[in-house]
Design an enzyme around this catalytic site. Structure first.
Site, PDB file in Angstrom:
ATOM      1  N   GLU A  84     -24.459  12.665  59.749  1.00 33.86           N
ATOM      2  CA  GLU A  84     -23.101  13.076  60.090  1.00 33.86           C
ATOM      3  C   GLU A  84     -23.118  14.449  60.747  1.00 33.86           C
ATOM      4  O   GLU A  84     -23.440  15.453  60.106  1.00 33.86           O
ATOM      5  CB  GLU A  84     -22.208  13.111  58.841  1.00 33.86           C
ATOM      6  N   LYS A 219     -22.206   3.754  37.637  1.00 31.78           N
ATOM      7  CA  LYS A 219     -22.047   3.643  39.091  1.00 31.78           C
ATOM      8  C   LYS A 219     -20.616   3.312  39.504  1.00 31.78           C
ATOM      9  O   LYS A 219     -20.380   2.732  40.568  1.00 31.78           O
ATOM     10  CB  LYS A 219     -23.022   2.612  39.668  1.00 31.78           C
ATOM     11  N   HIS A 383     -14.434  16.836  65.100  1.00 25.15           N
ATOM     12  CA  HIS A 383     -14.758  15.420  65.030  1.00 25.15           C
ATOM     13  C   HIS A 383     -14.203  14.641  66.209  1.00 25.15           C
ATOM     14  O   HIS A 383     -14.126  13.418  66.176  1.00 25.15           O
ATOM     15  CB  HIS A 383     -14.205  14.816  63.727  1.00 25.15           C
TER      16      HIS A 383
END
Length: 780
Positions: A84, A219, A383
């Site tokens: 990213e 999780k 972005h």
């Protein structure tokens, strides 16, 4: 072909090869990237089954961040494994703000791992009796845990009855392991003992058992884990000074708190568990880098982030209640992951508390930086991606083959019968151009940059040839402008707004078309200076702009006086040919959009923004005295730019520095013409001298180089000679120096705060030395 994966259960390189070939045949895919791996199949027992290869994830360093924590102390950097863009840069910005304000305080509050089996009984009463009996067995339960693991300790037994079913939450401490496997083994041992112990006890015996009834939240994000904790519960806090918030984060404490309040309300309406900005980014990146259980990112990324003002300061706090991490076991033993844990000082026993504090500290730094970006409008700019109204079939790496290059070479070499017989990747080049890197910031989906290829072809007449070439695949000018915008979005809203207003009118606009147009020119003075061009591709539908050129020899030799002379004489041929013909050049249109002369003065907001940002962020490069010089040049631009554009102008390279110059057969070759424009010829001289002479340059050396250049320009033609004789050549140089300092050097300096240019400190020293020499001439 059998559907059974070959070599099941075998951890050998031969078995890996069999499985890889099986997948190739099954998928009809070459899978060349999986051919080699740095992992030893023999060492992966317990980590993966049916091993075929490894996937590389880029790892970048964020920080440094100053820790004044319990287990983490000192200046630390974090290896973040991510794809990213802007993540590492944003985390580093937050780390800088925290560090300059005194650091981040971190503390592990507790460490827990849970497993919650579900028991089924004949009726509610039996479940109630079993619950009472279980509480009386605590000592024996501890014995069962010790029989399985000497590192695991049972700290709580928490029953939850629902009718005739009983979920029992066993809570353990697991030392430096994340503990999922430990707790599973310990809980299974307890359950086996329970069922054996109660085999004949009809009033207590469960009729059914699940090792995990989903109460533990393994999780998963759960409210129970938020309250009770699962994994390591760690907190971080920092106090940011107002001046640091303004200078580094480009906002104010009040604006940060106001926006925080609004986003908390949004989180409440959304039913968010916890509240945070993007701690999961740090959690995921550090998990991948250090071999943690990546599936636990979901629960581990839950956070509670808070902001408040205290006097003039901004106080930021973060809690990670469910950080499931370990420094022994699992993927932490893999070589790359182990190395990075070691670099953090966290590998092995005793490292888990320090590691948890590092995760929390960097997560807080990222949340602060991201919140500031949202507040100031930088988030969207960082972005942004260029919008398109249609799908584009962009070039990909596999496209640089026979089908693409056949027509390019046939047309470029004017040989319609030419037949390309082979294309293979060439020897890797030392680096990519800055323009390519900037373009890739805004558009990473398509192939750009420099790609060496070795091409074999048969000409219409003659013997086959094999030549090393370079395919320069260009970013669009708009993508370069957008890439710079993304870079400047991290520099604060003022500079970002200034670039948004003026950046589209800079020389980067249409850079992709301009360079191709240069290579289409047939003037001998230009073609003698260029690399040999084997063909061009300009395809607007695919946004493909390619120059197929000779591969020049790597040349990093010293820039002697003779070499500078030779380059000045070589480029002077171009300068002299078009000197005074600037309007003719512009009318032809092949340079495409060239900024109007008045642009330099009109864009004052941009030049001042570049200078002020660089002075604040990289004062070692641009101290207050230098900044005042540049701001003075900007202030007077309305006057000296008028004089600049009254000086005879010509075609200039506009980026004439050692990165774009090579030597072939003893002669200079100049490439990368994407910024070519109309300007005074001394503009190229200034840049070349700034990059090659060094900060010890003297007045006599400058005068000699100017004389060499003027003489070479005048020698091109009687017209050029008359223009040189009729102008103040040295005055043109001084004006071009002002322009270089105000525009290109200021642009480099501002960008240097986000993307280090190794050449820039020396170039800056030399450029200001050139300026001092000119002031000394005037007795200033």
């Amino acid at each position: 072909m059998t559907d059974a994966i070959p070599g099941r259960g075998q951890y050998t390189e031969d078995a890996r090869g069999q499985r890889l070939n099986w997948l190739r045949a099954r998928s009809d895919t070459a899978l060349a990237s999986l051919e080699r791996t740095g992992l030893d199949a023999h060492n992966l027992v317990g980590n993966v089954e049916n091993f075929i290869g490894s996937v590389e994830v880029p790892v970048g360093l964020a920080g440094p961040l100053l820790f004044v924590g319990d287990a983490a102390r000192g200046s630390l950097v974090a290896p973040l494994a991510t794809t990213e863009g802007a993540l590492v840069a944003s985390a580093s910005r937050g780390a800088r703000a925290v560090t300059e304000s005194g650091g981040v305080t971190t503390k592990v509050l507790l460490q827990r791992m849970t497993r919650a089996p579900a028991f089924e009984f004949d009726d509610i009463a039996t479940a109630v009796r079993f619950t009472g009996w279980l509480r009386e067995q605590r000592g024996r339960l501890d014995e069962q845990v010790r029989a399985v693991s000497r590192h695991t300790r049972l700290v709580d037994v928490d029953p939850h009855q629902i009718g005739r079913r009983l979920h029992v939450r066993f809570v353990f401490e697991t030392a430096d392991a994340a503990g999922q496997n430990m707790t599973t083994a310990a809980t299974w041992q307890i359950c086996r003992w329970l069922t054996d112990r109660l085999a004949t006890e009809d009033e207590l015996r469960p009729r059914g058992l699940l090792l995990e009834g989903n109460l533990s939240g393994d999780k998963k994000v759960t409210a129970g884990s938020m309250l009770a904790g699962r994994g390591t519960r760690v907190t971080a806090e920092c106090r940011l000074r107002r001046d640091v918030v303004a200078r580094v984060l480009k906002t104010t404490p009040e604006a940060m708190v106001k926006s925080h309040t609004a986003t908390v309300l949004g989180a409440q309406q959304a039913g968010m568990v916890g509240y945070g900005v993007n701690a999961a980014n740090i959690v995921a990146a550090l998990f991948v880098a250090t071999g943690q259980d990546v599936a636990c990112v979901h629960e581990s990324g839950v956070s509670l982030f808070s902001l408040e003002t205290d006097g003039d300061d901004l106080v930021g706090t973060l809690l990670l209640p469910n950080l499931v991490v370990g420094t022994v076991g699992g993927g932490t033993a893999l070589p790359h992951q182990r190395d990075l844990l070691t670099a953090l000082g966290c590998a092995g026993a005793g490292g888990v508390r320090r590691f948890a504090e590092i995760v929390a500290g960097f997560a807080l730094a990222l949340d602060l930086s991201t919140m500031a970006a949202v507040v100031s409008g930088q988030f969207a700019q960082a972005h942004q991606r260029l919008g398109r109204a249609r799908r584009v079939d962009w070039l990909e790496a596999g496209d640089l083959g026979v089908a693409l290059l056949q027509p390019v070479l046939a047309q470029g070499l004017d040989d319609p019968r030419l037949h390309v017989t082979g294309v293979r990747p060439g020897r890797r080049l030392r680096g990519q151009g800055i323009a390519s890197e900037l373009g890739a910031l805004s558009e990473r989906r398509k192939l750009t940059g420099l790609h060496p290829v070795t091409v074999t072809w048969r000409p219409g007449e003659g013997s086959p040839r094999t030549v090393d070439l370079v395919a320069k695949v260009k970013s669009r000018g708009e993508e370069i402008v957008a890439g710079i915008a993304m870079l400047f979005s991290l520099c604060g809203p003022e500079l970002a707004r200034a670039w948004d207003r003026w950046g589209a009118d800079t020389e980067f606009r249409d850079a992709h078309r301009r360079e191709l147009a240069v290579y289409r020119r047939t003037e001998r003075v230009l073609t003698d200076l260029l690399p040999r061009c084997y063909g061009l591709l300009e395809d607007d539908e695919r946004e493909a702009y390619v120059v197929l050129m000779e591969r020049l020899p790597d040349d990093s030799g010293p820039w002697t006086r003779e070499r500078v002379d030779a380059t000045l004489r070589a480029v002077a041929g171009v300068h002299g040919h078009w000197l005074g013909r600037d309007q003719e050049l512009l009318a032809e249109g092949w340079l495409h959009r060239v900024p109007e002369p008045a642009y330099l003065a009109k864009a004052r907001e941009l030049w001042e923004g570049l200078v002020r940002h660089a002075a604040a962020e990289v004062p070692e490069l641009l101290d207050s005295a230098r900044a005042e010089i540049l701001l003075g040049i900007v202030e007077d631009a309305g006057y000296w730019t008028q004089e600049l554009h009254a000086v005879p102008r010509t075609l200039v390279h506009n980026d004439l520095n050692p990165r774009n110059i090579a030597v072939r057969d003893g002669r200079p070759v100049v490439f990368d013409w994407e910024l070519a424009t109309v300007d005074v010829p001394q503009r190229d001289v200034v840049e070349l001298l700034a990059f090659t002479l060094g900060p010890q340059v003297t007045v006599a050396e400058v005068d000699r180089f100017l004389a060499v250049h003027a003489e070479a320009v005048a020698a091109v033609s009687p017209r050029a000679a008359a223009l040189v004789a009729g102008s103040d050549w040295h005055r043109g140089y001084r004006l071009a120096l002002r322009e270089f300092l105000m525009t290109r050097l200021a642009l480099y300096a501002a960008g240097h705060s986000q993307r280090a240019f190794d050449f820039l400190p020396r170039v800056t020293e030399t450029a200001f030395r050139l300026w001092e020499l000119e002031r000394a001439r005037d007795g200033e």
